[in-house]
Design a protein around this motif. Structure first.
Motif, mmCIF file in Angstrom:
data_model
loop_
_atom_site.group_PDB
_atom_site.id
_atom_site.type_symbol
_atom_site.label_atom_id
_atom_site.label_comp_id
_atom_site.label_asym_id
_atom_site.label_seq_id
_atom_site.Cartn_x
_atom_site.Cartn_y
_atom_site.Cartn_z
ATOM 1 N N SER B 39 0.841 -1.195 0.000
ATOM 2 C CA SER B 39 0.000 0.000 0.000
ATOM 3 C C SER B 39 0.880 1.250 0.000
ATOM 4 N N LEU B 40 0.273 2.388 -0.304
ATOM 5 C CA LEU B 40 1.029 3.644 -0.294
ATOM 6 C C LEU B 40 1.597 3.917 1.097
ATOM 7 N N ILE B 43 4.830 2.014 1.644
ATOM 8 C CA ILE B 43 5.941 2.659 0.942
ATOM 9 C C ILE B 43 6.399 3.897 1.711
ATOM 10 N N MET B 60 9.986 17.028 -4.094
ATOM 11 C CA MET B 60 9.088 16.938 -5.245
ATOM 12 C C MET B 60 7.700 17.464 -4.881
ATOM 13 N N ILE B 72 3.746 20.345 2.741
ATOM 14 C CA ILE B 72 3.675 18.926 3.076
ATOM 15 C C ILE B 72 4.963 18.476 3.760
ATOM 16 N N GLN B 77 2.061 11.405 3.647
ATOM 17 C CA GLN B 77 1.185 12.301 2.898
ATOM 18 C C GLN B 77 1.780 12.595 1.528
ATOM 19 N N VAL B 79 3.681 10.746 -0.239
ATOM 20 C CA VAL B 79 3.560 9.584 -1.119
ATOM 21 C C VAL B 79 2.133 9.463 -1.652
ATOM 22 N N ILE B 80 1.148 9.746 -0.789
ATOM 23 C CA ILE B 80 -0.246 9.685 -1.244
ATOM 24 C C ILE B 80 -0.509 10.747 -2.312
ATOM 25 N N LEU B 81 0.069 11.915 -2.146
ATOM 26 C CA LEU B 81 -0.189 12.988 -3.116
ATOM 27 C C LEU B 81 0.616 12.804 -4.404
ATOM 28 N N LEU B 82 1.790 12.204 -4.284
ATOM 29 C CA LEU B 82 2.610 12.014 -5.495
ATOM 30 C C LEU B 82 2.130 10.823 -6.306
ATOM 31 N N GLY B 83 1.761 9.751 -5.614
ATOM 32 C CA GLY B 83 1.349 8.548 -6.321
ATOM 33 C C GLY B 83 2.512 7.628 -6.594
ATOM 34 N N LEU B 84 2.156 6.389 -6.860
ATOM 35 C CA LEU B 84 3.151 5.345 -7.004
ATOM 36 C C LEU B 84 4.129 5.599 -8.148
ATOM 37 N N ASN B 85 3.606 6.044 -9.287
ATOM 38 C CA ASN B 85 4.474 6.213 -10.452
ATOM 39 C C ASN B 85 5.552 7.259 -10.222
ATOM 40 N N VAL B 86 5.156 8.353 -9.615
ATOM 41 C CA VAL B 86 6.132 9.420 -9.402
ATOM 42 C C VAL B 86 7.163 8.970 -8.362
ATOM 43 N N LYS B 88 8.139 5.958 -7.774
ATOM 44 C CA LYS B 88 9.046 5.044 -8.486
ATOM 45 C C LYS B 88 10.035 5.825 -9.329
#
Lengths: 308, 279
Positions: B39-40, B43, B60, B72, B77, B79-86, B88
């Protein structure tokens, strides 16, 4: 001037590209696509010219990662291909156009311009969140209805957004909307990467469409993340008080609690809808129902045989 | 060796684009990312143990691209706002410098121990966001990384000087660079639009009495830094233990037993962290 990043290790190609675009674009070189995220800290480039000769899955992968994020989705990617290289399948790499090496000199500059114009023209997205807007949302729902797909749709709305906006100003209000859009998108996409959909109706209203079995869990996570993140958008003094003083719709000063998120959900498991308007209407009513409860929450419509 | 011009230092630090991290951590993290059930939050939890990746992620999300500069603070938080792809993508752009490994291993352990200690102290003081203190503890020495990366030879002589004279590293830094790592870190955090409290804590962690708004938070990291050195976790560039600032000690008001509790919990947490991160 529009900015382009040229990704290639081939000195000869780099020279060729440079020669054709140097007068019209600002450009920078990048040897290794893996480092591309270091560019995104300061500016998002308008286009990327990427050499895909002798390239493998890992390059495709990173291009796709970038293109599938709405913030970076509008960057045009043009692939430089060997004259005899077979075309990759279009669903394997999300590029916007290609150019063969022999045509760089004559065509590249014009192709690049066309591509940048096109990406500006066709994206029907909300300028703030870069998420798809109403036309795309309606089309998405109608497509699923036509395909007789089973799906759930959620409407979300921020409670007490207006007093926040009135007190702190539009700039801060926009930050909250952007953050809400991002967290909904990321939480939905990690649970259902391919078949889900997230759209921005406008203002503080969002829509997401998912598999009915996954949507409750995602909504719970969205609410949790929203409640965690939102206090950081208030000033420190207000965070300590836990309320803000602002003006209600009648123009009277009063205290408002922090913003919360209300989500209404419905699905087509028990009811057949033929038009997107019908299912949207019910999702929207569920959202109004969720708004009656204090704090952030989601409410799922479990009634059978709906009155349409 | 001549001193480096202070403007040169500042512009070199502000030009820094990529920071190195420890390859082991990166490998484990990539493995975690490949697992579809991660899960986010998992990570975020993992990333918040590494100062370099944490810096990248915070930089970022606070960059103008996302549009909430200076807001932030928490890795979860972010990681949730950036998302998995970013996330990575950011990890892939982490460059590994072999020359850094030796120093960084010690510094990383020191930073992690400071993060844990700061969180424990924040909890004891009843602060609302212990996670914020944890991040500040993790990143307080980021200026050392910046100086090391941009001026490795000079930094070697800083460490030699500190050893020869038996002074703390910041005294030696001032002699050679004209500034210390706290200032270097502050410049970097400002340039990268980090939240205000984080900038202040990084800048004043050796002089908490000068901190203007976040004096309790700054005092926490100041004391955590010294406790961790005294307890001998990791290596922060020298073998001396700086004095505790009187004012900070009074503000925090910890008793001997409080400190004992904190040290005991720190040791347990470090054992657990070592299992996770060090092979």
């Amino acid at each position: 001037m529009e900015k382009v990043i040229i990704v290639s290790k081939d000195e000869h190609i780099k020279k060729q590209i440079e020669k054709t675009i140097e007068k019209e674009f600002e450009y920078e070189y990048l040897d290794d696509i893996n480092h591309i995220f270091n560019f995104f800290y300061d500016v998002i480039p308008d286009g990327v010219i990427i050499d895909i000769q002798n390239q493998d899955y890992s390059l495709f992968n990173i291009v796709n990662q970038i293109k599938s994020d709405p913030i970076f989705g509008s960057i045009s990617f043009i692939a430089v291909m060997d004259n005899n290289q077979p075309f990759p399948e279009t669903n394997r790499i999300f590029i916007d156009d290609y150019i063969k090496i022999k045509d760089i000199e004559t065509d590249l500059c014009f192709r690049l311009k066309l591509s940048l114009h096109k990406s500006r023209r066709i994206t029907e997205v909300n300028p703030l969140t870069r998420l798809p807007g109403n036309i795309s949302i309606d089309r998405e729902i109608q497509d699923r209805l036509l395909k007789k797909q089973e799906f759930a749709i959620a409407y979300s709305d921020i409670d007490n957004f207006k007093p926040f906006n009135d007190k702190y100003g539009f700039g801060r209000g926009d930050e909250v909307i952007k953050a809400t859009g991002r967290l909904i998108l990321n939480i939905v996409k990690i649970r259902e990467p391919n078949k889900s959909f997230v759209g921005h109706i406008g203002g503080d209203d969002f829509v997401f469409i998912m598999n009915p079995g996954l949507i409750a869990d995602a909504s719970q996570a969205i609410i949790h993340a929203f409640d965690e993140i939102i206090p950081t958008f208030y000033d420190i003094e207000d965070r300590e008080k836990g309320v803000i003083e602002s003006i209600d719709r009648q123009g009277n000063k009063r205290l408002f609690s922090f913003m919360t998120l209300s989500i209404g959900i419905t699905h087509n498991k028990h009811t057949q809808f033929s038009h997107y308007g019908e299912i949207k209407e019910i999702a929207s009513r569920m959202k109004s129902y969720a708004k009656r409860f204090k704090g952030s929450c989601f409410k799922v419509d479990e009634r059978r045989n709906q009155q349409k | 060796m001549d001193r480096v011009d202070i403007n040169t230092i500042r512009s070199s630090i502000e030009r820094l684009n990529a920071l190195p991290t420890i390859p082991n951590i990166l490998k484990k993290l990539l493995k975690l990312l490949e697992n579809p059930s991660t899960s986010l939050n998992d990570i975020g939890h993992f990333i918040s143990h590494d100062p370099i990746i944490t810096t990248k992620v915070l930089r970022m999300i606070n960059s103008p691209i996302y549009g909430f500069p200076g807001r932030i603070y928490s890795v979860n938080q972010a990681v949730i706002l950036l998302g998995l792809n970013v996330v990575k993508g950011l990890l892939l752009s982490v460059s590994v410098f072999d020359l850094m490994k030796k120093v960084m291993v010690g510094l990383w352990e020191h930073s992690l121990a400071c993060a844990i200690t700061s969180r424990l102290m924040a909890k004891k003081k009843g602060l609302k966001e212990p996670e914020e203190s944890s991040i500040a503890g993790l990143l307080h020495d980021i200026g050392k990384v910046a100086l090391l990366l941009q001026f490795q030879e000079y930094y070697d002589s800083v460490m030699n000087l500190a050893e020869k004279k038996g002074v703390v590293i910041m005294e030696a830094e001032k002699e050679i660079f004209g500034i210390d790592h706290a200032k270097a870190g502050e410049w970097m955090a400002e340039k990268w639009s980090f939240p205000k409290n984080l900038i202040e804590i990084i800048g004043y962690h050796h002089r908490p009495n000068l901190s203007k708004i976040f004096i309790v938070e700054t005092s926490i990291v100041h004391l955590a830094d010294i406790l961790v050195r005294a307890r001998g976790f990791g290596f922060a560039g020298d073998n001396s233990i700086p004095n505790i600032n009187d004012n900070a000690w009074t503000i925090l008001g910890f008793s001997g037993n409080d400190i004992k509790d904190i040290l005991k919990e720190l040791e347990e947490s470090m054992d657990a962290a070592n299992e996770l991160f060090i092979e």
